[in-house]
Design a protein around this motif. Structure first.
Motif, PDB file in Angstrom:
ATOM      1  N   HIS A   3       0.981  -1.096   0.016  1.00  0.00           N
ATOM      2  CA  HIS A   3       0.011  -0.163   0.098  1.00  0.00           C
ATOM      3  C   HIS A   3       0.763   1.268   0.048  1.00  0.00           C
ATOM      4  O   HIS A   3       1.733   1.359   1.078  1.00  0.00           O
ATOM      5  CB  HIS A   3      -1.004   0.087   1.224  1.00  0.00           C
ATOM      6  CG  HIS A   3      -1.906   0.932   1.078  1.00  0.00           C
ATOM      7  ND1 HIS A   3      -2.992   1.190   0.156  1.00  0.00           N
ATOM      8  CD2 HIS A   3      -2.478   1.880   1.883  1.00  0.00           C
ATOM      9  CE1 HIS A   3      -3.716   1.992   0.277  1.00  0.00           C
ATOM     10  NE2 HIS A   3      -3.655   2.440   1.542  1.00  0.00           N
ATOM     11  N   LEU A   4       0.423   2.176  -1.064  1.00  0.00           N
ATOM     12  CA  LEU A   4       1.624   3.446  -1.224  1.00  0.00           C
ATOM     13  C   LEU A   4       0.694   4.480  -1.292  1.00  0.00           C
ATOM     14  O   LEU A   4      -0.633   4.426  -1.837  1.00  0.00           O
ATOM     15  CB  LEU A   4       2.113   3.424  -2.504  1.00  0.00           C
ATOM     16  CG  LEU A   4       3.062   1.978  -2.434  1.00  0.00           C
ATOM     17  CD1 LEU A   4       3.903   2.106  -4.107  1.00  0.00           C
ATOM     18  CD2 LEU A   4       4.326   2.172  -1.713  1.00  0.00           C
ATOM     19  N   VAL A   5       0.572   5.389  -0.319  1.00  0.00           N
ATOM     20  CA  VAL A   5      -0.038   6.620  -0.367  1.00  0.00           C
ATOM     21  C   VAL A   5       0.654   7.845  -0.430  1.00  0.00           C
ATOM     22  O   VAL A   5       1.642   8.095   0.635  1.00  0.00           O
ATOM     23  CB  VAL A   5      -0.883   6.717   1.160  1.00  0.00           C
ATOM     24  CG1 VAL A   5      -1.826   7.980   1.088  1.00  0.00           C
ATOM     25  CG2 VAL A   5      -1.498   5.469   1.318  1.00  0.00           C
ATOM     26  N   GLU A   6       0.397   8.795  -1.338  1.00  0.00           N
ATOM     27  CA  GLU A   6       1.167   9.996  -1.747  1.00  0.00           C
ATOM     28  C   GLU A   6       0.519  11.044  -1.179  1.00  0.00           C
ATOM     29  O   GLU A   6      -0.746  11.257  -0.975  1.00  0.00           O
ATOM     30  CB  GLU A   6       1.406  10.253  -3.245  1.00  0.00           C
ATOM     31  CG  GLU A   6       1.997   8.943  -3.858  1.00  0.00           C
ATOM     32  CD  GLU A   6       1.240   7.923  -4.746  1.00  0.00           C
ATOM     33  OE1 GLU A   6       1.442   7.487  -5.564  1.00  0.00           O
ATOM     34  OE2 GLU A   6      -0.086   7.994  -4.188  1.00  0.00           O
ATOM     35  N   SER A   7       1.214  12.154  -0.765  1.00  0.00           N
ATOM     36  CA  SER A   7       0.558  13.314  -0.290  1.00  0.00           C
ATOM     37  C   SER A   7       1.785  14.528  -0.569  1.00  0.00           C
ATOM     38  O   SER A   7       2.747  14.393  -0.912  1.00  0.00           O
ATOM     39  CB  SER A   7       0.532  13.228   1.241  1.00  0.00           C
ATOM     40  OG  SER A   7       1.728  12.887   2.047  1.00  0.00           O
ATOM     41  N   GLY A   8       1.261  15.733  -0.489  1.00  0.00           N
ATOM     42  CA  GLY A   8       2.120  16.844  -0.550  1.00  0.00           C
ATOM     43  C   GLY A   8       1.914  17.719  -1.638  1.00  0.00           C
ATOM     44  O   GLY A   8       2.469  18.854  -1.923  1.00  0.00           O
ATOM     45  N   GLY A   9       0.856  17.133  -2.531  1.00  0.00           N
ATOM     46  CA  GLY A   9       0.921  18.050  -3.783  1.00  0.00           C
ATOM     47  C   GLY A   9      -0.069  19.410  -3.503  1.00  0.00           C
ATOM     48  O   GLY A   9      -0.511  19.370  -2.480  1.00  0.00           O
ATOM     49  N   GLY A  10      -0.172  20.230  -4.562  1.00  0.00           N
ATOM     50  CA  GLY A  10      -0.817  21.182  -4.454  1.00  0.00           C
ATOM     51  C   GLY A  10      -0.535  21.958  -5.717  1.00  0.00           C
ATOM     52  O   GLY A  10       0.063  21.741  -6.755  1.00  0.00           O
ATOM     53  N   VAL A  11      -0.935  23.571  -5.666  1.00  0.00           N
ATOM     54  CA  VAL A  11      -0.755  24.453  -6.420  1.00  0.00           C
ATOM     55  C   VAL A  11       0.439  25.531  -6.184  1.00  0.00           C
ATOM     56  O   VAL A  11       0.424  25.995  -5.072  1.00  0.00           O
ATOM     57  CB  VAL A  11      -2.009  25.272  -6.807  1.00  0.00           C
ATOM     58  CG1 VAL A  11      -1.735  26.520  -8.032  1.00  0.00           C
ATOM     59  CG2 VAL A  11      -3.196  24.442  -7.340  1.00  0.00           C
ATOM     60  N   VAL A  12       1.291  25.812  -6.860  1.00  0.00           N
ATOM     61  CA  VAL A  12       2.532  26.529  -6.631  1.00  0.00           C
ATOM     62  C   VAL A  12       2.935  27.568  -7.941  1.00  0.00           C
ATOM     63  O   VAL A  12       2.536  27.048  -9.059  1.00  0.00           O
ATOM     64  CB  VAL A  12       3.735  25.709  -6.178  1.00  0.00           C
ATOM     65  CG1 VAL A  12       4.159  24.629  -7.073  1.00  0.00           C
ATOM     66  CG2 VAL A  12       4.654  26.665  -5.523  1.00  0.00           C
TER      67      VAL A  12
END
Length: 115
Positions: A3-12
């Motif tokens: 199980h892999l869970v990504e986070s931290g993306g956004g608009v920059v």
């Protein structure tokens, strides 16, 4: 079960920075090479960074000197520090590992760089 869970993306804004994280479970994380891929809108998925179990890293020319992959083998986490972001870095970013011959992916995290 991997199980892999990504986070931290956004608009920059262009020139800005983001740090992505990937939390891994279901594998003996510290022994596996790990990868970050991205898929820009309307394009194929591409490799942007890889790291061996020993911490050696590789990058394509498109992100070299701007992106840094790292790992925390105690907390089973993978990171991607992205600096000097460009509009062409806009994509969904995925964490990846190959385990017993199969590739495993998270759901991805969206990164949007406005120009």
């Amino acid at each position: 079960q991997v199980h892999l869970v990504e986070s931290g993306g956004g608009v920059v804004q262009a020139g800005g920075s983001l740090r992505l994280s990937c939390s891994a479970s279901g594998i003996n994380f510290r022994i596996y090479p790990m990868n970050w891929y991205r898929q820009p809108p309307g394009k194929q998925r591409e490799l942007v960074a890889s790291i061996t179990s020993g911490g050696s890293s590789n990058y394509p020319d498109s992100v070299k000197d701007r992106f840094t992959i790292s790992r925390d083998n105690v907390r089973n986490r993978l990171f991607l520090q992205m600096n000097s972001l460009k509009p062409e870095d806009t994509a969904i970013y995925y964490c990846n590992v190959r385990h017993r011959g199969d590739g495993f992916w998270g759901r991805g995290t969206q990164v949007t760089v406005s120009g």
